[in-house]
Scaffold this active site. Sequence first.
Site, PDB file in Angstrom:
ATOM      1  N   GLU A   1     -10.352 -14.417  -7.886  1.00  0.00           N
ATOM      2  CA  GLU A   1     -11.178 -13.778  -6.852  1.00  0.00           C
ATOM      3  C   GLU A   1     -12.244 -13.049  -7.655  1.00  0.00           C
ATOM      4  O   GLU A   1     -11.617 -12.211  -8.445  1.00  0.00           O
ATOM      5  CB  GLU A   1     -10.283 -13.059  -5.943  1.00  0.00           C
ATOM      6  CG  GLU A   1      -9.300 -13.896  -5.046  1.00  0.00           C
ATOM      7  CD  GLU A   1      -8.136 -13.072  -4.464  1.00  0.00           C
ATOM      8  OE1 GLU A   1      -7.876 -11.752  -4.771  1.00  0.00           O
ATOM      9  OE2 GLU A   1      -7.352 -13.686  -3.987  1.00  0.00           O
TER      10      GLU A   1
ATOM     11  N   PHE B   1       4.284 -12.700  -6.323  1.00  0.00           N
ATOM     12  CA  PHE B   1       5.252 -12.965  -5.409  1.00  0.00           C
ATOM     13  C   PHE B   1       4.984 -13.963  -4.477  1.00  0.00           C
ATOM     14  O   PHE B   1       5.729 -15.132  -4.212  1.00  0.00           O
ATOM     15  CB  PHE B   1       5.847 -11.885  -4.591  1.00  0.00           C
ATOM     16  CG  PHE B   1       6.432 -10.535  -5.336  1.00  0.00           C
ATOM     17  CD1 PHE B   1       7.491 -10.969  -6.272  1.00  0.00           C
ATOM     18  CD2 PHE B   1       6.277  -9.322  -5.137  1.00  0.00           C
ATOM     19  CE1 PHE B   1       7.807  -9.913  -7.088  1.00  0.00           C
ATOM     20  CE2 PHE B   1       6.672  -8.486  -5.855  1.00  0.00           C
ATOM     21  CZ  PHE B   1       7.643  -8.590  -6.962  1.00  0.00           C
TER      22      PHE B   1
ATOM     23  N   GLN C   1      -5.484 -10.115  -9.616  1.00  0.00           N
ATOM     24  CA  GLN C   1      -5.823  -8.994  -9.783  1.00  0.00           C
ATOM     25  C   GLN C   1      -4.580  -7.843  -9.632  1.00  0.00           C
ATOM     26  O   GLN C   1      -4.608  -6.881 -10.177  1.00  0.00           O
ATOM     27  CB  GLN C   1      -6.885  -8.445  -8.944  1.00  0.00           C
ATOM     28  CG  GLN C   1      -8.103  -9.353  -9.145  1.00  0.00           C
ATOM     29  CD  GLN C   1      -9.367  -9.129  -8.241  1.00  0.00           C
ATOM     30  OE1 GLN C   1      -9.219  -8.275  -7.258  1.00  0.00           O
ATOM     31  NE2 GLN C   1     -10.509  -9.502  -8.489  1.00  0.00           N
TER      32      GLN C   1
ATOM     33  N   HIS D   1       1.268  -2.675  -4.894  1.00  0.00           N
ATOM     34  CA  HIS D   1       0.231  -3.057  -5.632  1.00  0.00           C
ATOM     35  C   HIS D   1       0.732  -2.641  -7.120  1.00  0.00           C
ATOM     36  O   HIS D   1       0.026  -2.600  -7.891  1.00  0.00           O
ATOM     37  CB  HIS D   1      -1.042  -2.162  -5.277  1.00  0.00           C
ATOM     38  CG  HIS D   1      -1.801  -2.566  -4.239  1.00  0.00           C
ATOM     39  ND1 HIS D   1      -1.334  -2.347  -3.080  1.00  0.00           N
ATOM     40  CD2 HIS D   1      -2.866  -3.153  -4.191  1.00  0.00           C
ATOM     41  CE1 HIS D   1      -2.346  -2.958  -2.148  1.00  0.00           C
ATOM     42  NE2 HIS D   1      -3.477  -3.515  -2.965  1.00  0.00           N
TER      43      HIS D   1
ATOM     44  N   LEU E   1     -10.159 -16.040  -1.097  1.00  0.00           N
ATOM     45  CA  LEU E   1      -8.928 -15.044  -1.255  1.00  0.00           C
ATOM     46  C   LEU E   1      -7.687 -15.660  -0.721  1.00  0.00           C
ATOM     47  O   LEU E   1      -7.004 -15.292   0.241  1.00  0.00           O
ATOM     48  CB  LEU E   1      -9.244 -13.662  -0.350  1.00  0.00           C
ATOM     49  CG  LEU E   1     -10.551 -13.018  -0.552  1.00  0.00           C
ATOM     50  CD1 LEU E   1     -10.685 -12.102   0.306  1.00  0.00           C
ATOM     51  CD2 LEU E   1     -10.884 -12.851  -2.005  1.00  0.00           C
ATOM     52  N   SER E   2      -7.332 -16.707  -1.392  1.00  0.00           N
ATOM     53  CA  SER E   2      -5.853 -17.176  -1.669  1.00  0.00           C
ATOM     54  C   SER E   2      -5.321 -17.383  -2.662  1.00  0.00           C
ATOM     55  O   SER E   2      -5.655 -18.430  -3.546  1.00  0.00           O
ATOM     56  CB  SER E   2      -6.121 -18.367  -0.622  1.00  0.00           C
ATOM     57  OG  SER E   2      -4.958 -19.264  -0.543  1.00  0.00           O
ATOM     58  N   GLU E   3      -4.394 -16.645  -3.381  1.00  0.00           N
ATOM     59  CA  GLU E   3      -3.678 -16.825  -4.461  1.00  0.00           C
ATOM     60  C   GLU E   3      -2.905 -18.151  -4.678  1.00  0.00           C
ATOM     61  O   GLU E   3      -2.984 -18.785  -5.537  1.00  0.00           O
ATOM     62  CB  GLU E   3      -2.569 -15.839  -4.689  1.00  0.00           C
ATOM     63  CG  GLU E   3      -3.514 -14.348  -5.056  1.00  0.00           C
ATOM     64  CD  GLU E   3      -4.040 -13.937  -3.969  1.00  0.00           C
ATOM     65  OE1 GLU E   3      -5.064 -12.808  -3.898  1.00  0.00           O
ATOM     66  OE2 GLU E   3      -3.397 -13.933  -2.721  1.00  0.00           O
TER      67      GLU E   3
END
Length: 311
Positions: free
Chosen positions: A20, A77, A71, A119, A47-49
């Site tokens: 991203e 997870f 990031q 985070h 925006l999709s890990e």
Amino acid sequence: MNRALADALAADPAVCVFGEDVGAGLAGLTLGLQQRFGAERVVDTPLSEQAFTSAGIGAALAGMRPVIELQIPSLLFLVFEQLANQAHKFSLMTGGQARVPLTVVVPGSGSRSGWAGQHSDHPYGLFAHVGIKTLVPATPTDAYGLLSSAIADDDPVVLFAPAGALGVREDVTAPLAPVPLGVARTHRPGTDVTVLAVGYLVHQALAVAEELADEVSVEVLDPRTLYPLDRAALLASLERTGRLVVLDDSNRFAGFAAEALAIAGEEGRLLAPPRRVTRPDGAVLPFALGLDRALQPDAAQLRDAIRAVMK
């Protein structure tokens, strides 16, 4: 890390990047690389890990050497199943016929002073537990060297770059070289206590060792690679000192520090019970800065642990 990635992209057309905002280089890791190497090799993703991690695994299986950037460490997870159950096992389940040379980089892992629970995790113990090569550099030269070796490796590798280390400066005008995986680094020799410090905490350990220099001789050992761990270096250090403190910015229960203490207890020469300085059990870092810092390992706790093992 930016320099290591640029050198890898320049040297090998199979190297590519997914993530991203990698074009903008918001985290610094990929700054300027899309302009230099093009959007087909430094790929901005949705925006999709889970999507771009899957793309990275597929690219690796197809012969590329992808690097994916996450990031925020807690996002690991979301993709743990893909990395631990898919990428990590492909080679074993195909008898070595399939290789997955995938590098996952988390620039700015761990607490970043008030980024709150979702985070601020440091889940490197999970990846070491399942057997994925897990790296945590503490200096600019080691960041370059470890990332270079990770990209060249034929197995999945996860590299955590602790937020606390991102401001560390070092002379990098000399030629930089890859750092072999699984090799620890002694930053300071000593004779009384070994402090095994992970990531940015190496610098905290060095400061405390200097502060206590008239009282105790502290050896500061940096594992650099958590898995595979340089057991020989740890045991050799314990042969010199006989005492161990592990300084680890991760949760205490079933964490990396616990494994290091177990190795020391089973195989090392100990003159005193070893100690851990970590986050508390099950710690979730809060938004409030005072509470955030209260849950992190610090110099005062390390001083107390060193003095305790000396008694």
